[in-house]
Motif scaffolding. Structure first.
Motif, PDB file in Angstrom:
ATOM      1  N   LYS A 142       0.839  -1.199   0.000  1.00 33.02           N
ATOM      2  CA  LYS A 142       0.000   0.000   0.000  1.00 33.02           C
ATOM      3  C   LYS A 142       0.872   1.246   0.000  1.00 33.02           C
ATOM      4  N   ARG A 143       1.976   1.178   0.737  1.00 36.24           N
ATOM      5  CA  ARG A 143       2.963   2.262   0.710  1.00 36.24           C
ATOM      6  C   ARG A 143       4.282   1.690   0.210  1.00 36.24           C
ATOM      7  N   ARG A 144       4.874   2.334  -0.750  1.00 35.04           N
ATOM      8  CA  ARG A 144       6.123   1.861  -1.333  1.00 35.04           C
ATOM      9  C   ARG A 144       7.286   2.725  -0.847  1.00 35.04           C
ATOM     10  N   LEU A 145       8.404   2.097  -0.619  1.00 38.38           N
ATOM     11  CA  LEU A 145       9.609   2.827  -0.268  1.00 38.38           C
ATOM     12  C   LEU A 145      10.201   3.477  -1.511  1.00 38.38           C
ATOM     13  N   PRO A 146      10.904   4.593  -1.347  1.00 40.19           N
ATOM     14  CA  PRO A 146      11.492   5.287  -2.502  1.00 40.19           C
ATOM     15  C   PRO A 146      12.379   4.362  -3.345  1.00 40.19           C
ATOM     16  N   GLY A 147      12.215   4.456  -4.648  1.00 45.65           N
ATOM     17  CA  GLY A 147      13.047   3.688  -5.560  1.00 45.65           C
ATOM     18  C   GLY A 147      12.455   2.357  -5.984  1.00 45.65           C
ATOM     19  N   PHE A 148      11.258   2.024  -5.450  1.00 47.51           N
ATOM     20  CA  PHE A 148      10.654   0.733  -5.802  1.00 47.51           C
ATOM     21  C   PHE A 148       9.267   0.952  -6.392  1.00 47.51           C
ATOM     22  N   ASP A 149       9.005   0.306  -7.518  1.00 47.74           N
ATOM     23  CA  ASP A 149       7.677   0.407  -8.128  1.00 47.74           C
ATOM     24  C   ASP A 149       7.287  -0.869  -8.861  1.00 47.74           C
ATOM     25  N   GLY A 150       8.056  -1.934  -8.701  1.00 51.70           N
ATOM     26  CA  GLY A 150       7.753  -3.188  -9.375  1.00 51.70           C
ATOM     27  C   GLY A 150       6.521  -3.870  -8.807  1.00 51.70           C
ATOM     28  N   ALA A 151       5.982  -4.815  -9.577  1.00 54.83           N
ATOM     29  CA  ALA A 151       4.773  -5.529  -9.155  1.00 54.83           C
ATOM     30  C   ALA A 151       5.071  -6.495  -8.009  1.00 54.83           C
ATOM     31  N   TRP A 152       4.063  -6.717  -7.189  1.00 56.81           N
ATOM     32  CA  TRP A 152       4.122  -7.726  -6.117  1.00 56.81           C
ATOM     33  C   TRP A 152       3.387  -8.967  -6.600  1.00 56.81           C
ATOM     34  N   SER A 153       3.719 -10.100  -5.987  1.00 56.35           N
ATOM     35  CA  SER A 153       3.030 -11.344  -6.339  1.00 56.35           C
ATOM     36  C   SER A 153       2.569 -12.060  -5.070  1.00 56.35           C
ATOM     37  N   PHE A 154       1.564 -12.903  -5.245  1.00 56.38           N
ATOM     38  CA  PHE A 154       1.100 -13.767  -4.160  1.00 56.38           C
ATOM     39  C   PHE A 154       1.731 -15.144  -4.367  1.00 56.38           C
ATOM     40  N   GLU A 155       2.374 -15.627  -3.329  1.00 57.74           N
ATOM     41  CA  GLU A 155       3.025 -16.924  -3.424  1.00 57.74           C
ATOM     42  C   GLU A 155       2.637 -17.782  -2.230  1.00 57.74           C
ATOM     43  N   GLU A 156       2.402 -19.078  -2.475  1.00 54.41           N
ATOM     44  CA  GLU A 156       2.263 -20.000  -1.361  1.00 54.41           C
ATOM     45  C   GLU A 156       3.622 -20.153  -0.698  1.00 54.41           C
ATOM     46  N   LEU A 157       3.598 -20.305   0.598  1.00 57.31           N
ATOM     47  CA  LEU A 157       4.848 -20.400   1.345  1.00 57.31           C
ATOM     48  C   LEU A 157       5.721 -21.551   0.828  1.00 57.31           C
ATOM     49  N   ARG A 158       5.084 -22.622   0.376  1.00 59.06           N
ATOM     50  CA  ARG A 158       5.841 -23.774  -0.118  1.00 59.06           C
ATOM     51  C   ARG A 158       6.776 -23.394  -1.268  1.00 59.06           C
ATOM     52  N   ASN A 159       6.425 -22.332  -1.996  1.00 59.54           N
ATOM     53  CA  ASN A 159       7.244 -21.910  -3.123  1.00 59.54           C
ATOM     54  C   ASN A 159       8.353 -20.937  -2.717  1.00 59.54           C
ATOM     55  N   LEU A 160       8.386 -20.583  -1.453  1.00 59.86           N
ATOM     56  CA  LEU A 160       9.360 -19.600  -0.982  1.00 59.86           C
ATOM     57  C   LEU A 160      10.425 -20.215  -0.084  1.00 59.86           C
ATOM     58  N   VAL A 161      10.238 -21.477   0.312  1.00 61.99           N
ATOM     59  CA  VAL A 161      11.154 -22.080   1.278  1.00 61.99           C
ATOM     60  C   VAL A 161      12.244 -22.883   0.585  1.00 61.99           C
ATOM     61  N   GLN A 162      13.379 -22.970   1.275  1.00 60.15           N
ATOM     62  CA  GLN A 162      14.507 -23.728   0.758  1.00 60.15           C
ATOM     63  C   GLN A 162      14.300 -25.223   0.931  1.00 60.15           C
ATOM     64  N   THR A 163      13.675 -25.593   2.060  1.00 59.94           N
ATOM     65  CA  THR A 163      13.355 -26.988   2.363  1.00 59.94           C
ATOM     66  C   THR A 163      11.922 -27.043   2.859  1.00 59.94           C
ATOM     67  N   PRO A 164      11.250 -28.197   2.756  1.00 57.33           N
ATOM     68  CA  PRO A 164       9.874 -28.275   3.259  1.00 57.33           C
ATOM     69  C   PRO A 164       9.788 -27.872   4.728  1.00 57.33           C
ATOM     70  N   VAL A 165       8.682 -27.228   5.072  1.00 60.15           N
ATOM     71  CA  VAL A 165       8.452 -26.853   6.469  1.00 60.15           C
ATOM     72  C   VAL A 165       8.454 -28.112   7.318  1.00 60.15           C
ATOM     73  N   THR A 166       9.173 -28.077   8.433  1.00 64.49           N
ATOM     74  CA  THR A 166       9.271 -29.248   9.297  1.00 64.49           C
ATOM     75  C   THR A 166       9.090 -28.828  10.743  1.00 64.49           C
ATOM     76  N   ASP A 167       9.183 -29.795  11.641  1.00 66.44           N
ATOM     77  CA  ASP A 167       9.071 -29.493  13.069  1.00 66.44           C
ATOM     78  C   ASP A 167       9.994 -30.418  13.847  1.00 66.44           C
ATOM     79  N   GLY A 168       9.988 -30.242  15.164  1.00 65.08           N
ATOM     80  CA  GLY A 168      10.822 -31.074  16.018  1.00 65.08           C
ATOM     81  C   GLY A 168      10.209 -32.428  16.267  1.00 65.08           C
ATOM     82  N   PRO A 169      10.862 -33.242  17.099  1.00 64.73           N
ATOM     83  CA  PRO A 169      10.388 -34.605  17.358  1.00 64.73           C
ATOM     84  C   PRO A 169       9.030 -34.620  18.044  1.00 64.73           C
ATOM     85  N   HIS A 170       8.245 -35.644  17.749  1.00 63.70           N
ATOM     86  CA  HIS A 170       6.921 -35.801  18.352  1.00 63.70           C
ATOM     87  C   HIS A 170       6.953 -36.724  19.555  1.00 63.70           C
TER      88      HIS A 170
END
Length: 413
Positions: free
Chosen positions: A209-237
């Motif tokens: 909604k508010r852009r910082l100076p020097g930026f005007d490129g488009a934003w995208s919606f991404e599922e988190l799965r497409n942004l992570v280096q490895t699958p989301v995991t957790d500790g031992p059960h």
């Protein structure tokens, strides 16, 4: 310490005495119209209506009550107790049991509040408030204990011993502690304002909604799965064997205020850590998200630190297309928290699974803009942390002042 011991201790302070509240005032209790909630008595506009519950919303640093949550009708006032400005009041039950304040308004008080009427002219009401509040813990744990809900009746309140110097010294002590409270109150307000400003900045910057100076490129919606280096995991059960020292083992209670809190740690053996590390081993830059018990709590690993996590925490490792600090802030955004709430409510266990976490929709600009946004919010966090640190020190200083001034160990007159 018993009341008689307190009296003996004060004898070492020339001119000080130990006196019961019943000798300094008439201790009375408020009164509540019945039945509760009857429109004949409640939600009127005749006189302010003070309840013990309303006192929970008044910060400790504010000793004077200037407003109430509701009002009584004129008929309701007939079945309550009307108190005048300057009256010392004490919560005799509930979460604020043993907390004293001074009325800044004329009002009616319910039966969860006691009042000190006809206070002796040789005492400063503010000093009495500070003396009572210095004993709040003892009143809760020793005096008001018993079966059912803890309660201070007028007899127990009247028996509270107050260490009294001359009135001039009482006023000097009250002035010093009032000044300390004023500093605390100003810092509390500043902290609240800075947090509010940051929330507004997050809402604008993390949505584009508010852009910082020097930026005007488009934003995208991404599922988190497409942004992570490895699958989301957790500790031992499974529940590991805890030891007195070893590898710190964090659970969701260690995620406090969007930070990793190391004040209440448990430890596992190095051998167990090596086994658990095959599934999950946090490293610098990882984002931790509470997925059970306290769903939605978030923190980021900001330093190299050897530890591991239990199953109530999910580990999210950012990939090359997202800045981990930006992702950390996005997981605190209104949009993502709403998604987490929906996904959690749809679970019969009240938890959120790794698969659902990976479905979270995250809005992302280019990496450079992410870094710039994360830096702005990090600077705000640093500013907030500095004020919070000043507030913590101010509260500690006031507590230290109270301990020495209210016992006569340091004299002002």
């Amino acid at each position: 310490m018993t009341m008689s011991q307190q009296a003996n201790d004060t004898s070492r302070n020339p001119g000080w005495t130990s006196t019961a509240l019943s000798q300094l005032s008439s201790v009375v209790r408020g009164a509540s119209p019945r039945p509760a909630g009857d429109p004949k008595y409640f939600n009127g506009d005749f006189i302010p209506w003070l309840t013990v519950a309303a006192l929970t919303n008044i910060p400790e640093s504010k000793t004077i009550v200037f407003e109430t949550a509701g009002k009584l009708t004129e008929a309701g006032a007939q079945f309550s107790r009307t108190l005048t400005p300057g009256t010392v009041i004490i919560a005799n039950s509930g979460a604020t049991l043993g907390v004293a304040k001074i009325l800044g308004i004329r009002c009616c008080a319910n039966d969860g509040i006691a009042a000190l009427l006809d206070l002796c002219s040789d005492v400063d009401a503010r000093y009495i408030v500070y003396q009572i509040n210095s004993q709040t813990d003892r009143l809760r744990t020793v005096v008001a204990t018993g079966n059912g809900q803890p309660n201070l009746n007028t007899g127990l309140i009247g028996a509270i011993e107050i260490d009294l110097p001359c009135k001039d010294e009482q006023s000097a002590i009250a002035d010093a502690l009032t000044d300390a409270d004023a500093l605390i109150d100003s810092l509390e307000q500043l902290l609240a304002k800075k947090r509010q400003i940051k929330q507004g900045a997050m809402q604008e910057l993390l949505t584009g909604k508010r852009r910082l100076p020097g930026f005007d490129g488009a934003w995208s919606f991404e599922e988190l799965r497409n942004l992570v280096q490895t699958p989301v995991t957790d500790g031992p059960h499974t529940t590991p064997v805890f030891v007195d020292s070893g590898v710190p083992f964090l659970s969701v209670n260690n995620l406090v205020g969007n930070r990793i809190d190391l004040t209440d740690l448990r430890f596992i053996t190095r051998e167990d850590d090596q086994i658990f590390a095959k599934k999950c081993k946090p490293q610098r830059g990882d984002v931790l998200l509470g997925k059970a018990a306290s769903v939605g709590k978030v923190a980021i690993v900001e330093e190299d630190f050897d530890f591991n996590i239990w199953s109530p925490i999910a580990l999210i490792r950012a990939g090359s297309s997202v800045v981990s600090k930006f992702l950390y802030y996005q997981l605190q955004s209104r949009s993502v928290l709403t998604q987490i709430a929906v996904l959690t409510n749809s679970s019969s266990q009240g938890n959120i699974g790794m698969g659902d976490i990976e479905k979270l929709q995250i809005t992302v600009p280019c990496v450079d803009e992410q870094s710039a946004i994360a830096q702005v919010l990090s600077d705000m966090d640093a500013d907030i942390a500095a004020v919070d640190d000043r507030l913590t020190k101010a509260r500690a200083m006031k507590q230290a002042m109270a301990q020495v001034l209210l016992t006569g160990r340091v004299r002002l007159v």
